[in-house]
Design a protein around this motif. Structure first.
Motif, PDB file in Angstrom:
ATOM      1  N   MET A 130      46.387  66.770  10.607  1.00 31.71           N
ATOM      2  CA  MET A 130      47.437  67.795  10.702  1.00 31.71           C
ATOM      3  C   MET A 130      46.798  69.130  11.059  1.00 31.71           C
ATOM      4  SD  MET A 130      49.464  66.687   7.234  1.00 31.71           S
ATOM      5  CE  MET A 130      51.032  67.466   7.616  1.00 31.71           C
ATOM      6  N   LEU A 131      47.247  69.734  12.147  1.00 32.35           N
ATOM      7  CA  LEU A 131      46.687  71.019  12.556  1.00 32.35           C
ATOM      8  C   LEU A 131      47.512  72.161  11.957  1.00 32.35           C
ATOM      9  CD1 LEU A 131      45.706  70.387  16.282  1.00 32.35           C
ATOM     10  CD2 LEU A 131      44.513  69.774  14.165  1.00 32.35           C
ATOM     11  N   GLY A 132      46.805  73.050  11.279  1.00 33.83           N
ATOM     12  CA  GLY A 132      47.476  74.110  10.534  1.00 33.83           C
ATOM     13  C   GLY A 132      48.226  75.111  11.388  1.00 33.83           C
ATOM     14  N   MET A 170      47.731  74.731  28.049  1.00 32.08           N
ATOM     15  CA  MET A 170      47.367  75.140  26.684  1.00 32.08           C
ATOM     16  C   MET A 170      47.278  73.969  25.715  1.00 32.08           C
ATOM     17  SD  MET A 170      50.104  78.240  26.553  1.00 32.08           S
ATOM     18  CE  MET A 170      50.136  78.267  24.767  1.00 32.08           C
ATOM     19  N   TYR A 171      47.613  72.770  26.205  1.00 31.54           N
ATOM     20  CA  TYR A 171      47.759  71.622  25.298  1.00 31.54           C
ATOM     21  C   TYR A 171      47.065  70.371  25.837  1.00 31.54           C
ATOM     22  CZ  TYR A 171      51.730  74.281  23.379  1.00 31.54           C
ATOM     23  OH  TYR A 171      52.526  75.235  22.803  1.00 31.54           O
ATOM     24  N   GLY A 172      46.932  69.383  24.955  1.00 28.52           N
ATOM     25  CA  GLY A 172      46.669  68.035  25.424  1.00 28.52           C
ATOM     26  C   GLY A 172      47.975  67.556  26.053  1.00 28.52           C
ATOM     27  N   VAL A 190      45.197  64.017  28.844  1.00 29.60           N
ATOM     28  CA  VAL A 190      44.230  64.983  29.366  1.00 29.60           C
ATOM     29  C   VAL A 190      44.258  66.237  28.503  1.00 29.60           C
ATOM     30  CG1 VAL A 190      43.391  66.091  31.479  1.00 29.60           C
ATOM     31  CG2 VAL A 190      45.039  64.216  31.643  1.00 29.60           C
ATOM     32  N   GLU A 191      43.092  66.722  28.138  1.00 27.39           N
ATOM     33  CA  GLU A 191      43.032  67.947  27.337  1.00 27.39           C
ATOM     34  C   GLU A 191      43.133  69.176  28.238  1.00 27.39           C
ATOM     35  OE1 GLU A 191      43.323  68.451  24.260  1.00 27.39           O
ATOM     36  OE2 GLU A 191      42.490  70.423  23.848  1.00 27.39           O
ATOM     37  N   LYS A 192      44.125  70.000  27.978  1.00 23.97           N
ATOM     38  CA  LYS A 192      44.321  71.285  28.661  1.00 23.97           C
ATOM     39  C   LYS A 192      44.070  71.231  30.167  1.00 23.97           C
ATOM     40  CE  LYS A 192      43.574  73.785  24.429  1.00 23.97           C
ATOM     41  NZ  LYS A 192      42.587  73.450  23.459  1.00 23.97           N
ATOM     42  N   PRO A 193      44.875  70.418  30.897  1.00 22.77           N
ATOM     43  CA  PRO A 193      44.668  70.296  32.351  1.00 22.77           C
ATOM     44  C   PRO A 193      44.943  71.636  33.051  1.00 22.77           C
ATOM     45  CG  PRO A 193      46.739  69.265  31.700  1.00 22.77           C
ATOM     46  CD  PRO A 193      46.047  69.640  30.437  1.00 22.77           C
ATOM     47  N   VAL A 203      50.793  67.433  23.415  1.00 20.01           N
ATOM     48  CA  VAL A 203      50.381  66.909  22.114  1.00 20.01           C
ATOM     49  C   VAL A 203      50.508  68.043  21.101  1.00 20.01           C
ATOM     50  CG1 VAL A 203      48.455  65.938  20.805  1.00 20.01           C
ATOM     51  CG2 VAL A 203      48.740  65.343  23.231  1.00 20.01           C
ATOM     52  N   ILE A 204      51.221  67.771  20.030  1.00 20.15           N
ATOM     53  CA  ILE A 204      51.365  68.740  18.938  1.00 20.15           C
ATOM     54  C   ILE A 204      50.554  68.211  17.754  1.00 20.15           C
ATOM     55  CG2 ILE A 204      53.075  69.859  17.410  1.00 20.15           C
ATOM     56  CD1 ILE A 204      53.102  70.821  20.361  1.00 20.15           C
ATOM     57  N   GLY A 205      50.100  69.121  16.894  1.00 14.14           N
ATOM     58  CA  GLY A 205      49.084  68.765  15.907  1.00 14.14           C
ATOM     59  C   GLY A 205      49.432  67.845  14.752  1.00 14.14           C
ATOM     60  N   ARG A 206      49.919  66.653  15.031  1.00 15.39           N
ATOM     61  CA  ARG A 206      50.096  65.604  14.021  1.00 15.39           C
ATOM     62  C   ARG A 206      49.658  64.295  14.669  1.00 15.39           C
ATOM     63  NH1 ARG A 206      51.064  69.793  12.176  1.00 15.39           N
ATOM     64  NH2 ARG A 206      52.761  70.464  10.809  1.00 15.39           N
ATOM     65  N   TYR A 207      48.697  63.611  14.038  1.00 15.60           N
ATOM     66  CA  TYR A 207      48.155  62.384  14.620  1.00 15.60           C
ATOM     67  C   TYR A 207      47.973  61.350  13.504  1.00 15.60           C
ATOM     68  CZ  TYR A 207      46.141  66.144  17.699  1.00 15.60           C
ATOM     69  OH  TYR A 207      45.931  67.251  18.494  1.00 15.60           O
ATOM     70  N   VAL A 208      48.674  60.239  13.588  1.00 14.01           N
ATOM     71  CA  VAL A 208      48.464  59.140  12.631  1.00 14.01           C
ATOM     72  C   VAL A 208      47.481  58.172  13.288  1.00 14.01           C
ATOM     73  CG1 VAL A 208      49.533  57.171  11.466  1.00 14.01           C
ATOM     74  CG2 VAL A 208      50.685  59.396  11.469  1.00 14.01           C
ATOM     75  N   ILE A 228      33.537  68.806  21.340  1.00 12.75           N
ATOM     76  CA  ILE A 228      33.904  67.400  21.112  1.00 12.75           C
ATOM     77  C   ILE A 228      35.415  67.381  20.881  1.00 12.75           C
ATOM     78  CG2 ILE A 228      33.582  65.373  19.614  1.00 12.75           C
ATOM     79  CD1 ILE A 228      31.040  66.089  21.105  1.00 12.75           C
ATOM     80  N   GLN A 229      36.151  66.821  21.837  1.00 11.04           N
ATOM     81  CA  GLN A 229      37.609  66.887  21.802  1.00 11.04           C
ATOM     82  C   GLN A 229      38.208  65.624  21.177  1.00 11.04           C
ATOM     83  OE1 GLN A 229      39.336  69.479  22.415  1.00 11.04           O
ATOM     84  NE2 GLN A 229      37.982  70.788  23.623  1.00 11.04           N
ATOM     85  N   LEU A 230      39.140  65.824  20.252  1.00  9.67           N
ATOM     86  CA  LEU A 230      39.883  64.700  19.676  1.00  9.67           C
ATOM     87  C   LEU A 230      40.646  63.967  20.788  1.00  9.67           C
ATOM     88  CD1 LEU A 230      40.954  63.118  17.230  1.00  9.67           C
ATOM     89  CD2 LEU A 230      42.672  64.907  16.904  1.00  9.67           C
ATOM     90  N   THR A 231      41.193  64.742  21.728  1.00  4.75           N
ATOM     91  CA  THR A 231      41.965  64.154  22.837  1.00  4.75           C
ATOM     92  C   THR A 231      41.154  63.112  23.595  1.00  4.75           C
ATOM     93  OG1 THR A 231      43.176  66.220  23.034  1.00  4.75           O
ATOM     94  CG2 THR A 231      43.272  64.756  24.932  1.00  4.75           C
ATOM     95  N   ASP A 232      39.859  63.356  23.797  1.00  7.95           N
ATOM     96  CA  ASP A 232      39.035  62.413  24.557  1.00  7.95           C
ATOM     97  C   ASP A 232      38.881  61.089  23.802  1.00  7.95           C
ATOM     98  OD1 ASP A 232      38.871  64.323  26.498  1.00  7.95           O
ATOM     99  OD2 ASP A 232      36.883  65.043  25.927  1.00  7.95           O
ATOM    100  N   ASP A 251      61.851  71.716  14.617  1.00 13.11           N
ATOM    101  CA  ASP A 251      61.446  72.949  15.301  1.00 13.11           C
ATOM    102  C   ASP A 251      59.982  73.212  15.013  1.00 13.11           C
ATOM    103  OD1 ASP A 251      64.047  73.442  16.219  1.00 13.11           O
ATOM    104  OD2 ASP A 251      64.592  74.285  14.261  1.00 13.11           O
ATOM    105  N   ARG A 252      59.219  73.419  16.084  1.00 13.48           N
ATOM    106  CA  ARG A 252      57.788  73.645  15.922  1.00 13.48           C
ATOM    107  C   ARG A 252      57.459  75.112  16.220  1.00 13.48           C
ATOM    108  NH1 ARG A 252      53.847  75.036  20.198  1.00 13.48           N
ATOM    109  NH2 ARG A 252      51.835  74.609  19.284  1.00 13.48           N
ATOM    110  N   TYR A 253      56.639  75.691  15.374  1.00 14.90           N
ATOM    111  CA  TYR A 253      56.183  77.066  15.569  1.00 14.90           C
ATOM    112  C   TYR A 253      54.675  77.057  15.758  1.00 14.90           C
ATOM    113  CZ  TYR A 253      60.791  77.988  13.746  1.00 14.90           C
ATOM    114  OH  TYR A 253      62.151  77.986  13.571  1.00 14.90           O
TER     115      TYR A 253
HETATM  116  C1  G1P Z   1      44.582  71.389  19.916  1.00 16.34           C
HETATM  117  C2  G1P Z   1      44.372  70.099  20.720  1.00 16.34           C
HETATM  118  C3  G1P Z   1      45.422  69.996  21.822  1.00 16.34           C
HETATM  119  C4  G1P Z   1      46.814  70.108  21.218  1.00 16.34           C
HETATM  120  C5  G1P Z   1      46.965  71.387  20.386  1.00 16.34           C
HETATM  121  C6  G1P Z   1      48.282  71.386  19.631  1.00 16.34           C
HETATM  122  O1  G1P Z   1      44.292  72.479  20.745  1.00 16.34           O
HETATM  123  O2  G1P Z   1      43.065  70.088  21.244  1.00 16.34           O
HETATM  124  O3  G1P Z   1      45.281  68.773  22.481  1.00 16.34           O
HETATM  125  O4  G1P Z   1      47.780  70.083  22.252  1.00 16.34           O
HETATM  126  O5  G1P Z   1      45.905  71.483  19.409  1.00 16.34           O
HETATM  127  O6  G1P Z   1      48.491  72.571  18.931  1.00 16.34           O
HETATM  128  P1  G1P Z   1      44.066  73.986  20.177  1.00 16.34           P
HETATM  129  O7  G1P Z   1      45.430  74.619  20.175  1.00 16.34           O
HETATM  130  O8  G1P Z   1      43.493  73.870  18.804  1.00 16.34           O
HETATM  131  O9  G1P Z   1      43.154  74.642  21.165  1.00 16.34           O
END
Ligand code: G1P
Length: 287
Positions: A130-132, A170-172, A190-193, A203-208, A228-232, A251-253
């Motif tokens: 979970m990404l804070g 800005m995202y995966g 793809v990470e941040k194409p 990709v939003i920060g929840r991964y099971v 080292i990217q989780l996406t890879d 709703d995501r903030y």
């Molecule tokens: C991370 C991930 C990215 C994802 C994002 C979601 O990026 O690497 O794939 O889309 O979180 O918030 P960050 O925002 O930490 O750079």
């Protein structure tokens, strides 16, 4: 049947440079939305999804995050003496809602590396990352929605959300085959194409995830930003055993961004009966 998700890994080792000077002495995870630290929203979501063990990936100078989830005996005694029993009970609830342990990420080598730091503590069971920075307000907690998908299909499941095309860098970004209205079998990730994003599903920060992800993370070489990217590792998992994306309801903030953080504060304040009226009036006057 898939094993239940009992552990959450929450990376919290970042410097929070986007929030300086606030984050010079205070971890960004403790910055409040209304009156509650952002990290507490994340832990509450984990607990509501059935998680009991929370593994925080910390760094030097961030120990106060752990204090927030500890018993504050002196504070509780003072609250009790002054008749603030409800508040005292709430402080105790926060300390007891989960078992919080920490591990340090000693060098800032990326999100994938941060997750890998939890390998020994997670052991041989599925878990949720979970990404804070991603605060999700949902009727059914987003982590629960993902865990349900994992239990239905027996495949790792990550949260997806449509974003405007201008924001895909800005995202995966994920693309694949739709299984139903919300579920996609991911074929490309793809990470941040910078150019040619495969879709506008971010990709939003929840991964099971299954524990296999740790072995894949050990094989990942530095990617975008030299990290080292989780996406890879997820892209490897998608090829190896399959990966699902789930367009969650809610709703995501982006609390890691100043404007997103302000929006979250206003949205959550509007949900408080005692604040909604006066805040609406003030915003009306201001605008
Ligand atoms: C991370 C991930 C990215 C994802 C994002 C979601 O990026 O690497 O794939 O889309 O979180 O918030 P960050 O925002 O930490 O750079």
């Amino acid at each position: 049947m898939s094993k239940p998700i009992r552990k959450a890994v929450i990376p919290a080792a970042g410097l929070g440079t986007r929030f300086l000077p606030a984050t010079k002495a205070v971890p960004k995870e403790l910055l409040p939305i209304v009156d509650t630290p952002t990290i507490q929203y994340i832990v509450e979501e984990a607990v509501a999804a059935g998680v009991h063990d929370v593994i925080l990936i910390c760094a030097r100078g961030k120990d106060s995050i752990v204090d927030h989830f500890d018993i504050a005996a002196e504070l509780e005694a003072t609250l009790e003496r002054s008749g603030k029993t409800e508040l005292r009970k709430e402080m105790r609830r926060i300390a007891q809602m989960a078992q919080v342990v920490t591990v340090r990420q000693q060098e800032p080598l990326g999100l994938g590396h941060a997750v890998l730091c939890a390998k020994a503590l997670v052991g041989d069971e599925p878990f949720v990352v979970m990404l804070g920075d991603d605060i999700i307000d949902a009727r059914v907690p987003a982590t629960r929605q993902l865990a349900d998908c994992w239990e239905r299909h027996g495949l790792a499941t990550i949260a997806l959300m449509e974003v405007p095309p201008a924001e895909t860098s800005m995202y995966g970004i994920a693309a694949g085959r739709a299984l139903d209205e919300r579920t996609t079998r991911i074929e490309r990730l793809v990470e941040k194409p910078k150019v040619n994003p495969p879709s506008n599903l971010a990709v939003i920060g929840r991964y099971v995830l299954p524990p296999r992800i740790f072995e894949l993370l050990e094989q990942v070489t530095p990617g975008v930003g030299g990290e080292i990217q989780l996406t890879d590792a997820l892209a490897m998992l998608a090829r190896e055993e399959g990966l699902l994306g789930y367009r969650f309801e809610g709703d995501r903030y982006d609390a890691g961004d100043r404007l997103g953080y302000l929006k979250a504060n206003i949205a959550f304040a509007m949900k408080r009966p005692e604040l909604a009226g006066p805040l609406r009036q003030y915003l009306g006057e201001l605008l």
